[in-house]
Motif scaffolding. Structure first.
Motif, mmCIF file in Angstrom:
data_model
loop_
_atom_site.group_PDB
_atom_site.id
_atom_site.type_symbol
_atom_site.label_atom_id
_atom_site.label_comp_id
_atom_site.label_asym_id
_atom_site.label_seq_id
_atom_site.Cartn_x
_atom_site.Cartn_y
_atom_site.Cartn_z
ATOM 1 N N MET A 45 0.843 -1.199 0.000
ATOM 2 C CA MET A 45 0.000 0.000 0.000
ATOM 3 C C MET A 45 0.879 1.251 0.000
ATOM 4 O O MET A 45 1.855 1.316 -0.713
ATOM 5 N N MET A 46 0.525 2.276 0.791
ATOM 6 C CA MET A 46 1.272 3.531 0.778
ATOM 7 C C MET A 46 2.459 3.528 1.742
ATOM 8 O O MET A 46 3.436 4.243 1.526
ATOM 9 N N ASP A 47 2.389 2.734 2.814
ATOM 10 C CA ASP A 47 3.375 2.888 3.879
ATOM 11 C C ASP A 47 4.047 1.596 4.321
ATOM 12 O O ASP A 47 4.787 1.583 5.294
ATOM 13 N N GLY A 48 3.814 0.502 3.605
ATOM 14 C CA GLY A 48 4.391 -0.762 4.021
ATOM 15 C C GLY A 48 5.813 -0.951 3.521
ATOM 16 O O GLY A 48 6.255 -0.338 2.550
ATOM 17 N N MET A 49 6.564 -1.809 4.205
ATOM 18 C CA MET A 49 7.929 -2.129 3.790
ATOM 19 C C MET A 49 8.384 -3.418 4.467
ATOM 20 O O MET A 49 8.041 -3.680 5.618
ATOM 21 N N TRP A 50 9.157 -4.212 3.720
ATOM 22 C CA TRP A 50 9.842 -5.367 4.276
ATOM 23 C C TRP A 50 11.297 -4.998 4.456
ATOM 24 O O TRP A 50 11.986 -4.686 3.482
ATOM 25 N N ASP A 51 11.788 -5.007 5.682
ATOM 26 C CA ASP A 51 13.177 -4.660 5.974
ATOM 27 C C ASP A 51 13.970 -5.916 6.320
ATOM 28 O O ASP A 51 13.451 -6.849 6.951
ATOM 29 N N VAL A 52 15.232 -5.914 5.922
ATOM 30 C CA VAL A 52 16.135 -7.037 6.185
ATOM 31 C C VAL A 52 17.239 -6.583 7.131
ATOM 32 O O VAL A 52 17.861 -5.538 6.919
ATOM 33 N N TYR A 53 17.486 -7.379 8.176
ATOM 34 C CA TYR A 53 18.512 -7.059 9.176
ATOM 35 C C TYR A 53 19.323 -8.308 9.505
ATOM 36 O O TYR A 53 18.788 -9.429 9.442
ATOM 37 N N PRO A 54 20.582 -8.141 9.916
ATOM 38 C CA PRO A 54 21.316 -9.289 10.467
ATOM 39 C C PRO A 54 20.602 -9.776 11.738
ATOM 40 O O PRO A 54 19.908 -9.003 12.414
ATOM 41 N N ALA A 55 20.788 -11.012 12.062
ATOM 42 C CA ALA A 55 20.182 -11.555 13.284
ATOM 43 C C ALA A 55 20.630 -10.738 14.491
ATOM 44 O O ALA A 55 21.812 -10.440 14.660
ATOM 45 N N GLY A 56 19.677 -10.348 15.312
ATOM 46 C CA GLY A 56 19.973 -9.604 16.523
ATOM 47 C C GLY A 56 20.132 -8.109 16.350
ATOM 48 O O GLY A 56 20.267 -7.378 17.344
ATOM 49 N N ALA A 57 20.135 -7.610 15.110
ATOM 50 C CA ALA A 57 20.324 -6.169 14.878
ATOM 51 C C ALA A 57 19.081 -5.389 15.304
ATOM 52 O O ALA A 57 17.957 -5.886 15.277
ATOM 53 N N LYS A 58 19.297 -4.147 15.685
ATOM 54 C CA LYS A 58 18.202 -3.272 16.074
ATOM 55 C C LYS A 58 17.427 -2.817 14.851
ATOM 56 O O LYS A 58 18.007 -2.469 13.821
ATOM 57 N N TRP A 59 16.107 -2.799 14.955
ATOM 58 C CA TRP A 59 15.273 -2.365 13.840
ATOM 59 C C TRP A 59 15.343 -0.854 13.663
ATOM 60 O O TRP A 59 15.430 -0.102 14.642
ATOM 61 N N ARG A 60 15.286 -0.423 12.417
ATOM 62 C CA ARG A 60 15.321 1.018 12.130
ATOM 63 C C ARG A 60 13.954 1.669 12.256
ATOM 64 O O ARG A 60 13.845 2.888 12.271
ATOM 65 N N ARG A 61 12.911 0.859 12.333
ATOM 66 C CA ARG A 61 11.545 1.386 12.425
ATOM 67 C C ARG A 61 10.934 0.986 13.766
ATOM 68 O O ARG A 61 11.361 0.020 14.394
ATOM 69 N N PRO A 62 9.895 1.716 14.208
ATOM 70 C CA PRO A 62 9.289 1.416 15.508
ATOM 71 C C PRO A 62 8.738 -0.006 15.583
ATOM 72 O O PRO A 62 8.093 -0.483 14.637
ATOM 73 N N GLY A 63 8.965 -0.655 16.693
ATOM 74 C CA GLY A 63 8.503 -2.014 16.861
ATOM 75 C C GLY A 63 6.996 -2.165 16.766
ATOM 76 O O GLY A 63 6.502 -3.197 16.316
#
Length: 269
Positions: free
Chosen positions: A68-86
């Motif tokens: 839609m307008m605001d969705g995203m799939w983000d990829v991170y290393p295991a254990g890394a902090k997310w860049r977006r609010p939980g």
């Protein structure tokens, strides 16, 4: 709403991160799927159809999602902090070395893999379909030409005509065809329009970049002909661009065009 090539690239990044791996954690943070646990399932791959993503798991299970307008799939290393609010996370998929998080993703559905085509049966041909053929092109051409009086911009955004065009490409395609987005479909050649739409999306999908260019230039002030160039002016003639709203309700979009280089009607201020 993201363009089809953006969704395609998101799907490729998602696929590279998880395909062939077994989930250690697979949870949903939406009421309708809150009790589902995908841990232990292998990720077979991620595919896209237009602006829809399909994540396929072992056991003939597929997850459908839409940005839609605001969705995203983000990829991170295991254990890394997310860049977006939980609290924006809707899906959490974790393997031994990587985590893929679906933030604000929409239309989440789990279906049997053989049934996933039912969710996109209403769409026109996918402009980025790797199996694109003359038959796909003919269907898209027929769909576009079926309503010759319809405003071109609205027809281009209609995913039932052909899947993948968003507002950026709508504006740029109309410019390259030399007509305003409010010109009727009958003012353009349907075959040329379909071929141009596929050419633009395919070029950007193959580039691997998320910042689309329709001019061939990568500099942010030279990437597009008219889209969001209110300050810079038309990339071709340098003249002042106009921006008007096209569509109604949820289909309303700001629409850029050059009154010098594009013929046809457009709304008054």
């Amino acid at each position: 709403m993201p363009e089809g090539d953006t969704v395609y690239l998101v799907g490729q990044r998602f696929d590279r991160a998880l395909a062939g791996k077994t989930l250690l954690r697979g949870e949903f943070r939406v009421p309708q799927l809150a009790t589902v646990d995908l841990a232990g399932r292998a990720v077979l791959g991620v595919g896209t159809v237009g602006k829809h993503l399909f994540t396929r798991f072992s056991g003939d299970l597929t997850l459908h999602s839409h940005l839609m307008m605001d969705g995203m799939w983000d990829v991170y290393p295991a254990g890394a902090k997310w860049r977006r609010p939980g609290h924006h996370a809707r899906v959490v998929l974790t393997a031994a070395d990587v985590q893929v998080i679906g933030f604000r993703v929409h239309d989440l559905k789990l279906v049997a893999t053989p049934k996933e085509a039912d969710l996109v049966a209403h769409l026109g041909p996918d402009l980025l379909d790797p199996r694109w053929s003359e038959e796909h092109a003919a269907r898209a051409i027929a769909n576009l030409a079926a309503d010759p009086d319809r405003e071109l911009g609205l027809a281009l955004l209609d995913q039932r005509v052909m899947a993948g065009v968003g507002n950026l490409y709508k504006c740029e395609i109309a410019f390259l065809l030399g007509v305003t987005p409010w010109a009727p479909v009958s003012e353009v050649d349907a075959a040329t329009t379909v071929a141009l739409a596929r050419k633009l999306l395919l070029a950007n999908a193959r580039s691997g970049r998320f910042d689309q260019s329709t001019t061939g230039h990568l500099d942010r002030n030279r990437k597009n002909w008219v889209y969001e160039r209110t300050r810079q002016g038309c990339f071709r003639c340098g003249g002042r661009l106009l921006v008007r709203t096209q569509g109604h309700d949820v289909q309303r979009r700001p629409t850029w065009f050059c009154p010098k280089d594009q013929a046809g009607p457009y709304p008054p201020q």
